[in-house]
Design an enzyme around this catalytic site. Structure first.
Site, short mmCIF file in Angstrom:
data_model
loop_
_atom_site.label_atom_id
_atom_site.label_comp_id
_atom_site.label_asym_id
_atom_site.label_seq_id
_atom_site.Cartn_x
_atom_site.Cartn_y
_atom_site.Cartn_z
N ASP A 152 -8.25 -6.52 3.46
CA ASP A 152 -7.04 -6.66 4.29
C ASP A 152 -5.78 -6.80 3.43
O ASP A 152 -5.84 -7.28 2.30
CB ASP A 152 -7.22 -7.91 5.17
N GLY A 153 -4.66 -6.39 4.00
CA GLY A 153 -3.36 -6.66 3.37
C GLY A 153 -2.71 -5.47 2.71
O GLY A 153 -1.69 -5.64 2.03
N TRP B 10 1.18 -5.67 1.51
CA TRP B 10 1.48 -5.42 0.10
C TRP B 10 2.60 -4.38 -0.01
O TRP B 10 3.55 -4.54 -0.78
CB TRP B 10 0.22 -4.93 -0.61
N HIS C 64 -2.31 1.69 1.41
CA HIS C 64 -3.68 2.21 1.52
C HIS C 64 -4.08 2.98 0.26
O HIS C 64 -5.21 2.87 -0.20
CB HIS C 64 -3.81 3.10 2.77
N ASN D 35 -8.90 0.28 14.92
CA ASN D 35 -7.82 0.84 14.08
C ASN D 35 -7.22 2.14 14.63
O ASN D 35 -6.13 2.54 14.22
CB ASN D 35 -8.30 1.07 12.63
N ARG E 19 -3.53 2.17 15.83
CA ARG E 19 -2.36 2.23 14.93
C ARG E 19 -1.57 3.52 15.17
O ARG E 19 -2.10 4.47 15.75
CB ARG E 19 -2.83 2.16 13.48
C1 FPP Z 1 -6.32 -3.33 6.00
O1 FPP Z 1 -4.98 -3.44 5.60
C2 FPP Z 1 -6.87 -2.10 5.55
C3 FPP Z 1 -7.30 -1.05 6.35
C4 FPP Z 1 -7.24 -1.06 7.81
C5 FPP Z 1 -7.82 0.16 5.76
C6 FPP Z 1 -8.68 -0.07 4.56
C7 FPP Z 1 -8.60 1.12 3.73
C8 FPP Z 1 -8.57 1.14 2.38
C9 FPP Z 1 -8.72 -0.03 1.50
C10 FPP Z 1 -8.38 2.40 1.68
C11 FPP Z 1 -9.23 3.50 2.11
C12 FPP Z 1 -10.68 3.24 2.04
C13 FPP Z 1 -11.55 4.19 1.71
C14 FPP Z 1 -13.02 3.95 1.83
C15 FPP Z 1 -11.09 5.47 1.19
P1 FPP Z 1 -3.90 -3.49 6.74
O2 FPP Z 1 -3.32 -2.13 6.87
O3 FPP Z 1 -4.48 -4.06 7.98
O4 FPP Z 1 -2.86 -4.47 6.09
P2 FPP Z 1 -1.93 -5.49 6.87
O5 FPP Z 1 -2.85 -6.46 7.56
O6 FPP Z 1 -1.16 -6.13 5.77
O7 FPP Z 1 -1.09 -4.70 7.81
#
Ligand code: FPP
Length: 246
Positions: free
Chosen positions: A24-25, A29, A41, A72, A75
């Protein structure tokens, strides 16, 4: 490649068999730096590569990461499209190296809702690595824990109505065999980055006795060293599984 020195403080006899991570995050970030969420991402993929390398170097049995939840899709379109492109690129770019590292990949979740192109990439990567014997790397994509439990229950119900099993035969082992992680150990350690302290519908069945570890560090900033801190902390926990412990 991670510097091998970072492993000196690890007691390999006290490692978890199965680690799950809620990455998460990424968004926080990025926005904190005046960047687009997509940049978060992209940075998150780099962290994932480093963390998988730790899992390989320490020969963990299984690593499951939450890449995309059933929620998700809500979004903005542009972000969902970006994540789909990122998955596709990630699979294409990384599969050869993962295969060389003896990693066995599995995608878990409702995969049929992805585009045919991504589904094919997922199947091809899984097929390529199916005989590998190293880290079992599960990528949870369009995954929800409750959804997985419902799908498993349906598969069991179908077997009962086809006369293949009787209701009396349903037990933990049989149920586990119908989950997306069939044949893998339960989650020992569940890590969530970026400060929120919740499980968010991740691996509900598998995490029944998982040790939880939370950090305020965002996923793009999460380092191999901090991952190792979590693994070491796990080794110090007194696991009771409902009993009285040590
Ligand atoms: C959470 O951060 C992350 C996600 C919903 C996506 C996770 C994806 C990756 C780490 C990269 C892609 C993965 C692969 C396997 C290629 P958030 O967007 O919810 O962050 P926030 O809570 O700060 O908004």
């Amino acid at each position: 490649m991670n510097d091998k020195k970072i492993y000196e403080r690890v007691d390999k006899t006290k490692l978890p068999r199965h680690v799950a991570i809620i990455m998460d995050g990424n968004g926080r970030w990025a926005t904190g730096r005046g960047l687009l969420r997509s940049a978060g991402h992209t940075a998150g993929v780099k962290t994932l590569k480093k963390i998988l390398t730790v899992a390989v170097d320490l020969n963990l049995e299984a690593l499951t990461v939450y890449a995309f939840s059933t929620e998700n899709w809500k979004r903005p379109h542009a972000e969902v499209d970006f994540l789909m492109k990122l998955f596709s690129e990630y699979i294409e770019k990384e599969k050869r190296e993962m295969n060389e590292k003896n990693v066995r990949i599995r995608f878990i979740g409702r995969l049929e809702e992805f585009s045919p192109g991504i589904q094919k990439q997922m199947t091809d990567a899984t097929e390529l690595m199916k005989n590998n014997t190293g880290v079992q790397f599960n990528v949870a994509a369009n995954y929800g824990g409750r959804d997985e439990i419902i799908r498993a229950a349906k598969k069991i119900a179908e077997k009962i109505s086809a006369g293949k099993i009787s209701p009396d035969e349903i037990d933990g082992t049989l149920f586990d065999g119908e989950t997306d992680t069939a044949g893998q150990p339960p989650v020992d350690l569940l890590i969530r980055t970026s400060g929120d302290m919740r499980i968010s519908n991740f691996l509900l069945w598998q995490s029944a006795y998982a040790e939880l570890w939370f950090t305020k560090t965002t996923w793009p900033e999460f380092s191999p060293e901090e991952f190792i801190d979590a693994l070491i902390e796990f080794g110090k926990r007194d696991r009771k599984f409902g009993g009285l412990g040590k």
